[in-house]
Scaffold this motif. Structure first.
Motif, PDB file in Angstrom:
ATOM      1  N   GLU A   1       0.816  -1.203   0.000  1.00 12.62           N
ATOM      2  CA  GLU A   1       0.000   0.000   0.000  1.00 12.62           C
ATOM      3  C   GLU A   1       0.858   1.265   0.000  1.00 12.62           C
ATOM      4  OE1 GLU A   1      -3.428   1.987   2.693  1.00 12.62           O
ATOM      5  OE2 GLU A   1      -3.327  -0.179   2.587  1.00 12.62           O
ATOM      6  N   GLY A   2       0.439   2.212  -0.804  1.00 14.81           N
ATOM      7  CA  GLY A   2       1.135   3.486  -0.862  1.00 14.81           C
ATOM      8  C   GLY A   2       2.148   3.597  -1.979  1.00 14.81           C
ATOM      9  N   PHE A   3       2.380   2.531  -2.715  1.00 11.66           N
ATOM     10  CA  PHE A   3       3.299   2.598  -3.852  1.00 11.66           C
ATOM     11  C   PHE A   3       2.521   2.420  -5.138  1.00 11.66           C
ATOM     12  CE2 PHE A   3       6.312   1.941  -0.520  1.00 11.66           C
ATOM     13  CZ  PHE A   3       7.418   2.661  -0.937  1.00 11.66           C
ATOM     14  N   TYR A   4       2.917   3.167  -6.139  1.00  8.19           N
ATOM     15  CA  TYR A   4       2.230   3.143  -7.422  1.00  8.19           C
ATOM     16  C   TYR A   4       3.220   2.857  -8.533  1.00  8.19           C
ATOM     17  CZ  TYR A   4      -1.255   5.547  -4.663  1.00  8.19           C
ATOM     18  OH  TYR A   4      -2.150   5.870  -3.689  1.00  8.19           O
ATOM     19  N   VAL A   5       2.730   2.212  -9.572  1.00  4.05           N
ATOM     20  CA  VAL A   5       3.510   2.045 -10.795  1.00  4.05           C
ATOM     21  C   VAL A   5       2.776   2.844 -11.867  1.00  4.05           C
ATOM     22  CG1 VAL A   5       4.356   0.452 -12.545  1.00  4.05           C
ATOM     23  CG2 VAL A   5       4.349  -0.232 -10.136  1.00  4.05           C
ATOM     24  N   VAL A   6       3.450   3.857 -12.371  1.00  4.87           N
ATOM     25  CA  VAL A   6       2.876   4.715 -13.404  1.00  4.87           C
ATOM     26  C   VAL A   6       3.587   4.389 -14.703  1.00  4.87           C
ATOM     27  CG1 VAL A   6       2.428   7.085 -14.114  1.00  4.87           C
ATOM     28  CG2 VAL A   6       2.455   6.520 -11.680  1.00  4.87           C
ATOM     29  N   THR A   7       2.830   4.039 -15.737  1.00  9.21           N
ATOM     30  CA  THR A   7       3.397   3.770 -17.053  1.00  9.21           C
ATOM     31  C   THR A   7       3.225   5.025 -17.891  1.00  9.21           C
ATOM     32  OG1 THR A   7       2.827   1.434 -16.844  1.00  9.21           O
ATOM     33  CG2 THR A   7       3.325   2.241 -19.056  1.00  9.21           C
ATOM     34  N   LEU A   8       4.342   5.472 -18.475  1.00  3.87           N
ATOM     35  CA  LEU A   8       4.334   6.713 -19.235  1.00  3.87           C
ATOM     36  C   LEU A   8       4.843   6.479 -20.648  1.00  3.87           C
ATOM     37  CD1 LEU A   8       5.902   7.596 -16.181  1.00  3.87           C
ATOM     38  CD2 LEU A   8       4.584   9.534 -16.955  1.00  3.87           C
ATOM     39  N   GLY A   9       4.308   7.233 -21.596  1.00  3.68           N
ATOM     40  CA  GLY A   9       4.799   7.247 -22.959  1.00  3.68           C
ATOM     41  C   GLY A   9       5.721   8.446 -23.111  1.00  3.68           C
ATOM     42  N   ILE A  10       6.820   8.281 -23.872  1.00  5.30           N
ATOM     43  CA  ILE A  10       7.755   9.394 -24.026  1.00  5.30           C
ATOM     44  C   ILE A  10       7.852   9.889 -25.469  1.00  5.30           C
ATOM     45  CG2 ILE A  10       9.121   8.892 -21.988  1.00  5.30           C
ATOM     46  CD1 ILE A  10      11.181   7.532 -23.749  1.00  5.30           C
ATOM     47  N   GLY A  11       6.939   9.468 -26.289  1.00  5.05           N
ATOM     48  CA  GLY A  11       6.925   9.951 -27.670  1.00  5.05           C
ATOM     49  C   GLY A  11       6.689   8.822 -28.645  1.00  5.05           C
ATOM     50  N   ALA A  12       6.299   9.178 -29.844  1.00  2.00           N
ATOM     51  CA  ALA A  12       5.997   8.201 -30.886  1.00  2.00           C
ATOM     52  C   ALA A  12       7.226   7.351 -31.194  1.00  2.00           C
ATOM     53  CB  ALA A  12       5.526   8.911 -32.142  1.00  2.00           C
ATOM     54  N   GLY A  13       7.007   6.050 -31.303  1.00  4.16           N
ATOM     55  CA  GLY A  13       8.082   5.136 -31.656  1.00  4.16           C
ATOM     56  C   GLY A  13       8.988   4.757 -30.505  1.00  4.16           C
ATOM     57  N   GLN A  14       8.742   5.291 -29.311  1.00  4.09           N
ATOM     58  CA  GLN A  14       9.551   4.979 -28.137  1.00  4.09           C
ATOM     59  C   GLN A  14       8.797   3.996 -27.242  1.00  4.09           C
ATOM     60  OE1 GLN A  14      12.682   6.180 -27.526  1.00  4.09           O
ATOM     61  NE2 GLN A  14      12.543   7.102 -29.535  1.00  4.09           N
ATOM     62  N   PRO A  15       9.523   3.049 -26.616  1.00  2.67           N
ATOM     63  CA  PRO A  15       8.843   2.130 -25.693  1.00  2.67           C
ATOM     64  C   PRO A  15       8.350   2.876 -24.457  1.00  2.67           C
ATOM     65  CG  PRO A  15      11.216   1.737 -25.688  1.00  2.67           C
ATOM     66  CD  PRO A  15      10.950   2.768 -26.733  1.00  2.67           C
TER      67      PRO A  15
END
Length: 69
Positions: free
Chosen positions: A36-50
């Protein structure tokens, strides 16, 4: 959904780590982990980037930034 401070901290950390313009770093999804209290945030950093996973606590302290698989 993670608190705004957590998402903002992840955006800042990913922008620095991958030298991506901050305005290009966008949250794709987020979830709370088993600890509890920890999050995993998935982010995109631009087209064609993982996507990038950022682990952060509810106070905005980033503990890990890695490319998503």
């Amino acid at each position: 959904m993670s608190p705004l401070v957590a998402r903002t901290s992840c955006i800042d950390a990913v922008s620095r780590e991958f030298k991506a313009p901050r305005e290009n770093v966008k949250p794709i999804s987020d979830s709370m982990t088993m600890e509890e209290g920890f999050y995993v945030v998935t982010l995109g950093i631009g087209a064609g980037q993982p996507a990038v996973n950022c682990t952060v606590n509810e106070n905005g302290v980033v503990s890990d930034v890695i490319r998503a698989r």
